[in-house]
Design a protein around this motif. Structure first.
Motif, mmCIF file in Angstrom:
data_model
loop_
_atom_site.group_PDB
_atom_site.id
_atom_site.type_symbol
_atom_site.label_atom_id
_atom_site.label_comp_id
_atom_site.label_asym_id
_atom_site.label_seq_id
_atom_site.Cartn_x
_atom_site.Cartn_y
_atom_site.Cartn_z
ATOM 1 N N ILE B 7 0.800 -1.176 -0.007
ATOM 2 C CA ILE B 7 -0.057 -0.108 -0.046
ATOM 3 C C ILE B 7 0.803 1.436 0.148
ATOM 4 C CG2 ILE B 7 -1.709 1.287 1.314
ATOM 5 C CD1 ILE B 7 -2.448 -1.565 2.665
ATOM 6 N N THR B 8 0.819 2.016 -0.952
ATOM 7 C CA THR B 8 1.694 3.195 -1.063
ATOM 8 C C THR B 8 0.616 4.377 -1.291
ATOM 9 O OG1 THR B 8 1.604 2.802 -3.634
ATOM 10 C CG2 THR B 8 3.715 2.216 -2.049
ATOM 11 N N PRO B 9 1.256 5.737 -0.709
ATOM 12 C CA PRO B 9 0.391 6.955 -1.196
ATOM 13 C C PRO B 9 0.309 7.265 -2.544
ATOM 14 C CG PRO B 9 2.861 7.440 -0.026
ATOM 15 C CD PRO B 9 2.530 5.977 -0.079
ATOM 16 N N LYS B 10 -0.804 7.745 -2.978
ATOM 17 C CA LYS B 10 -0.819 8.226 -4.228
ATOM 18 C C LYS B 10 0.241 9.187 -4.640
ATOM 19 C CE LYS B 10 -5.701 7.290 -4.932
ATOM 20 N NZ LYS B 10 -5.995 6.366 -5.974
ATOM 21 N N LYS B 11 0.853 9.193 -5.978
ATOM 22 C CA LYS B 11 1.768 10.098 -6.273
ATOM 23 C C LYS B 11 1.234 11.546 -6.012
ATOM 24 C CE LYS B 11 4.659 7.306 -8.190
ATOM 25 N NZ LYS B 11 5.213 6.425 -7.074
ATOM 26 N N ALA B 12 0.138 12.052 -6.136
ATOM 27 C CA ALA B 12 -0.240 13.364 -5.785
ATOM 28 C C ALA B 12 -0.446 13.747 -4.375
ATOM 29 C CB ALA B 12 -1.448 13.630 -6.673
ATOM 30 N N GLN B 56 -10.221 -12.353 -4.905
ATOM 31 C CA GLN B 56 -11.446 -11.451 -5.059
ATOM 32 C C GLN B 56 -11.702 -11.021 -3.514
ATOM 33 O OE1 GLN B 56 -14.939 -13.760 -6.257
ATOM 34 N NE2 GLN B 56 -14.623 -12.638 -8.194
ATOM 35 N N GLN B 57 -11.666 -11.975 -2.496
ATOM 36 C CA GLN B 57 -11.821 -11.620 -1.096
ATOM 37 C C GLN B 57 -11.034 -10.585 -0.664
ATOM 38 O OE1 GLN B 57 -11.807 -14.489 1.891
ATOM 39 N NE2 GLN B 57 -13.891 -14.895 1.712
ATOM 40 N N LEU B 58 -9.908 -10.781 -0.811
ATOM 41 C CA LEU B 58 -8.870 -9.905 -0.454
ATOM 42 C C LEU B 58 -8.734 -8.270 -1.133
ATOM 43 C CD1 LEU B 58 -5.744 -11.871 0.395
ATOM 44 C CD2 LEU B 58 -7.186 -10.684 2.048
ATOM 45 N N ASP B 59 -9.083 -8.254 -2.543
ATOM 46 C CA ASP B 59 -9.342 -7.117 -3.141
ATOM 47 C C ASP B 59 -10.220 -6.246 -2.537
ATOM 48 O OD1 ASP B 59 -8.153 -5.853 -5.658
ATOM 49 O OD2 ASP B 59 -10.023 -5.941 -6.386
ATOM 50 N N GLU B 60 -11.384 -7.073 -2.063
ATOM 51 C CA GLU B 60 -12.544 -6.044 -1.304
ATOM 52 C C GLU B 60 -11.941 -5.791 -0.262
ATOM 53 O OE1 GLU B 60 -16.658 -8.252 -1.204
ATOM 54 O OE2 GLU B 60 -16.121 -7.471 0.813
ATOM 55 N N ALA B 61 -11.326 -6.615 0.615
ATOM 56 C CA ALA B 61 -10.871 -6.186 1.826
ATOM 57 C C ALA B 61 -9.832 -4.984 1.766
ATOM 58 C CB ALA B 61 -9.986 -7.229 2.590
ATOM 59 N N CYS B 62 -8.866 -5.074 0.887
ATOM 60 C CA CYS B 62 -7.846 -3.958 0.476
ATOM 61 C C CYS B 62 -8.729 -2.617 0.323
ATOM 62 C CB CYS B 62 -7.273 -4.120 -0.561
ATOM 63 S SG CYS B 62 -5.776 -5.063 -0.316
ATOM 64 N N HIS B 63 -9.900 -2.701 -0.519
ATOM 65 C CA HIS B 63 -10.816 -1.717 -0.751
ATOM 66 C C HIS B 63 -11.307 -0.996 0.287
ATOM 67 C CE1 HIS B 63 -11.760 1.087 -4.371
ATOM 68 N NE2 HIS B 63 -12.828 1.124 -3.840
ATOM 69 N N ARG B 64 -11.902 -2.039 1.174
ATOM 70 C CA ARG B 64 -12.683 -1.394 2.115
ATOM 71 C C ARG B 64 -11.958 -1.123 3.354
ATOM 72 N NH1 ARG B 64 -16.749 -6.326 3.476
ATOM 73 N NH2 ARG B 64 -17.342 -4.853 5.336
ATOM 74 N N ASN B 68 -6.830 3.242 2.125
ATOM 75 C CA ASN B 68 -7.855 4.261 2.109
ATOM 76 C C ASN B 68 -7.581 4.679 0.420
ATOM 77 O OD1 ASN B 68 -8.966 6.694 1.892
ATOM 78 N ND2 ASN B 68 -7.850 7.599 3.629
ATOM 79 N N PRO B 69 -8.521 4.201 -0.196
ATOM 80 C CA PRO B 69 -8.697 4.433 -1.792
ATOM 81 C C PRO B 69 -8.583 5.753 -2.049
ATOM 82 C CG PRO B 69 -10.530 3.002 -0.990
ATOM 83 C CD PRO B 69 -9.923 3.526 0.139
ATOM 84 N N VAL B 70 -8.833 6.966 -1.293
ATOM 85 C CA VAL B 70 -8.824 8.266 -1.656
ATOM 86 C C VAL B 70 -7.473 8.721 -1.699
ATOM 87 C CG1 VAL B 70 -9.441 10.513 -0.664
ATOM 88 C CG2 VAL B 70 -10.861 8.689 -0.337
ATOM 89 N N ILE B 71 -6.539 8.295 -0.748
ATOM 90 C CA ILE B 71 -5.159 8.565 -0.757
ATOM 91 C C ILE B 71 -4.153 7.687 -0.989
ATOM 92 C CG2 ILE B 71 -5.731 10.786 0.680
ATOM 93 C CD1 ILE B 71 -4.584 9.068 2.715
ATOM 94 N N GLU B 72 -4.656 6.527 -1.282
ATOM 95 C CA GLU B 72 -3.617 5.336 -1.216
ATOM 96 C C GLU B 72 -3.797 4.410 -2.377
ATOM 97 O OE1 GLU B 72 -2.179 4.545 3.162
ATOM 98 O OE2 GLU B 72 -4.151 3.645 2.594
#
Lengths: 81, 81
Positions: B7-12, B56-64, B68-72
């Motif tokens: 998990i990395t911070p988004k470039k911006a 599939q399960q973990l992709d959902e867990a990562c997103h949920r 933090n999909p807003v900044i990561e």
């Protein structure tokens, strides 16, 4: 060049953060979840072109201050891209 | 099976932890150091044998809740080993 460093707690070290994530995943209904280990990830842009000297420098940096060799392991990877 | 999540911070997004590590490396005399990004690394032992449903399960867990999909951003990799 880019250096990618993964720092994880040693297997013998208690990892409360990992345990917390494990419990949370199980609690949220995800199944088949075993031990979780939480570590750090560093990505370093490098200006040089010699992967060998970069590896040497960063290996020393990892050992000296990016990780705590008493309780942590690290993996260092140099990407030429 | 094992899942590896980076998990990395988004470039911006401003990354003060990365900036601090960059300054520290330069200050300690390491040369050719460019931008540094600091993120999280998770390793999850999985009991199942189906990599596709685990992904599939973990992709959902990562997103949920793992990121933090807003900044990561996250990268999910399932290792059969």
């Amino acid at each position: 060049m880019k250096a990618k460093i993964i720092i994880t707690p040693k297997k013998a070290v208690v990892d409360p953060q990992g345990k917390t994530v494990q419990n949370a995943l199980i609690h949220m209904g995800y199944s088949g979840i075993g031990a979780v280990h939480v570590g750090k990830y560093l990505e370093i842009d490098l200006e040089g072109t010699d992967p060998e000297s970069a590896r040497q420098q960063l290996d020393e940096a990892c050992h000296r201050f990016l990780s705590n060799p008493v309780i942590e392991d690290y993996r260092l990877q140099i990407d030429p891209a």
